[in-house]
Design an enzyme around this catalytic site. Sequence first.
Site, PDB file in Angstrom:
ATOM      1  N   THR A  14      27.722  59.071 -69.239  1.00 52.20           N
ATOM      2  CA  THR A  14      26.523  58.274 -68.938  1.00 52.20           C
ATOM      3  C   THR A  14      25.909  57.679 -70.201  1.00 52.20           C
ATOM      4  O   THR A  14      25.625  56.483 -70.272  1.00 52.20           O
ATOM      5  CB  THR A  14      25.480  59.202 -68.262  1.00 52.20           C
ATOM      6  OG1 THR A  14      26.127  59.855 -67.182  1.00 52.20           O
ATOM      7  CG2 THR A  14      24.302  58.443 -67.757  1.00 52.20           C
ATOM      8  N   VAL A  15      25.712  58.507 -71.219  1.00 48.53           N
ATOM      9  CA  VAL A  15      25.009  58.034 -72.420  1.00 48.53           C
ATOM     10  C   VAL A  15      25.938  57.169 -73.286  1.00 48.53           C
ATOM     11  O   VAL A  15      25.528  56.117 -73.797  1.00 48.53           O
ATOM     12  CB  VAL A  15      24.440  59.229 -73.231  1.00 48.53           C
ATOM     13  CG1 VAL A  15      23.670  58.726 -74.449  1.00 48.53           C
ATOM     14  CG2 VAL A  15      23.547  60.098 -72.353  1.00 48.53           C
ATOM     15  N   GLY A 189      22.622  60.066 -62.661  1.00 44.08           N
ATOM     16  CA  GLY A 189      23.017  60.333 -64.049  1.00 44.08           C
ATOM     17  C   GLY A 189      21.932  61.032 -64.854  1.00 44.08           C
ATOM     18  O   GLY A 189      21.925  60.970 -66.079  1.00 44.08           O
ATOM     19  N   LYS A 207      14.960  71.762 -75.645  1.00 46.88           N
ATOM     20  CA  LYS A 207      14.158  70.658 -76.198  1.00 46.88           C
ATOM     21  C   LYS A 207      12.877  71.188 -76.831  1.00 46.88           C
ATOM     22  O   LYS A 207      12.455  70.728 -77.893  1.00 46.88           O
ATOM     23  CB  LYS A 207      13.851  69.649 -75.093  1.00 46.88           C
ATOM     24  CG  LYS A 207      15.113  68.934 -74.598  1.00 46.88           C
ATOM     25  CD  LYS A 207      14.860  68.220 -73.287  1.00 46.88           C
ATOM     26  CE  LYS A 207      16.076  67.432 -72.836  1.00 46.88           C
ATOM     27  NZ  LYS A 207      15.959  66.944 -71.464  1.00 46.88           N
TER      28      LYS A 207
HETATM   29  N1  HSE Z   1      19.433  66.509 -67.903  1.00 50.07           N
HETATM   30  C1  HSE Z   1      18.456  66.015 -68.805  1.00 50.07           C
HETATM   31  C2  HSE Z   1      17.182  65.728 -68.025  1.00 50.07           C
HETATM   32  C3  HSE Z   1      18.971  64.776 -69.480  1.00 50.07           C
HETATM   33  O1  HSE Z   1      17.219  65.698 -66.809  1.00 50.07           O
HETATM   34  O2  HSE Z   1      16.147  65.556 -68.642  1.00 50.07           O
HETATM   35  C4  HSE Z   1      18.148  64.349 -70.651  1.00 50.07           C
HETATM   36  O3  HSE Z   1      18.205  65.286 -71.684  1.00 50.07           O
END
Ligand code: HSE
Length: 434
Positions: A14-15, A189, A207
């Site tokens: 995706t990215v 995605g 995060k």
């Molecule tokens: N799976 C992560 C989300 C993707 O839904 O935030 C972005 O880091």
Amino acid sequence: MTNALRIGIAGLGTVGAGVLDILKAHGRLVEARAGMPVTVSGVSARSRNKNRGHDLSAVTWHDSPVALATSPAIDVFVELIGGDSGPAKDAVEAAIKAGKHVVTANKALLAHHGAALAKAAEKANVALNFEAAVAGGIPVIKTLREGLVGNAPRKLFGILNGTCNYILTKMGSEGRSFADVLKEAQALGYAEADPTFDVGGFDTAHKLAILASLAFGMEVNVKEIAIEGITGITLDDIRNASEMGYKIKLLGVAVRHEQGVEQRVHPTLVRKGSPLADTDGVFNAVVIKGDFVGDLMLEGRGAGSHPTASAVVADIVDIARGDRRPAFGVPSAAMKPFKSPPLKAHEGGFYVALQLRDKPGAVAAVAGILADEKISIESIVQRGRPVAEEVRDTAQFTLITHDTLEASIRKAIARIEKDGHVTGHPRVIRIERF
Ligand code: HSE
């Protein structure tokens, strides 16, 4: 470095596909801003034949990400594979060792090995950039690492997972089931390859660990984070909370105390009308409480191909411009280890939902235990006997407490469960008042 910046991209999901889209759409703009052309010189991905909408016939294909990472034909290794070990870790380590700059969106890798990788990058004098690892397209890494260097933040918190926010939003607004909305988030995605990382709260924790390290100048340490995901949140919880003036969001919260840094990830009730409550769908939001700047909130798309790729491209352009900054804002030798205070020392409000046996004295018994533990009630809702056979002689009893110690609420709940006035387990969700 030659007169073009040559990048190698590992992972064309995706990215990765989003990065190719931006470079194609904005090749000239990127070149002007970078001061040189940015060219894709090598790629590595599982499937060569997949149609990604780009002509990659002239690009060197590597079966092994490590071979790409160490190829003399690249200056920057862009790691979009994911995972805290295996090929992603091997390739990033190899790239640094080979003197290549690294751009990565891999929060799991940074949360577990960020300190070691930052140290290695420093030693090799290469950049380790990871704007895309946190909150998708929101430039929160730059904000903390550069814009807020004159501040010693006291607290930061936010919605850091697009998938969870999308699920909670759609459950609330459309009354759809958790599983149904998760499937949609996967199709869009947003979700991780293994969505347990999203809904279990681990992605938010990864995060949060990165942001806390940048904000407070300490080592990244995801192991110190108390983590609770959203899998237990029911439509009833969302409706009850709404009736009482709240929305439920999965938050990551980090607070600097004298005794250490409190870090927690959990579903949280936030007051309707507050900026975080209004951050819906795939949007993320991060609030930083700086000592000089005051409160700052950043909001934007937290997941998805193009927003995340936007952050990757920004990191690549920084490298072309010659920007070199310590990965976590301070030299790795200055990053201190830390301990989190125990969660039971946390103080805040709580949402408690009980399935109460509908008998005289039941409410009084619950209220008595709460009073005994010095817990004050802010509001109460009781709904009459439900239609379902198995819970016909019970009532749904929901309350919101004023701020209290987590240890007190846990003790009260244990007593209420033992007391015999409830069926099933009481449901408890923390409340964050900003
Ligand atoms: N799976 C992560 C989300 C993707 O839904 O935030 C972005 O880091």
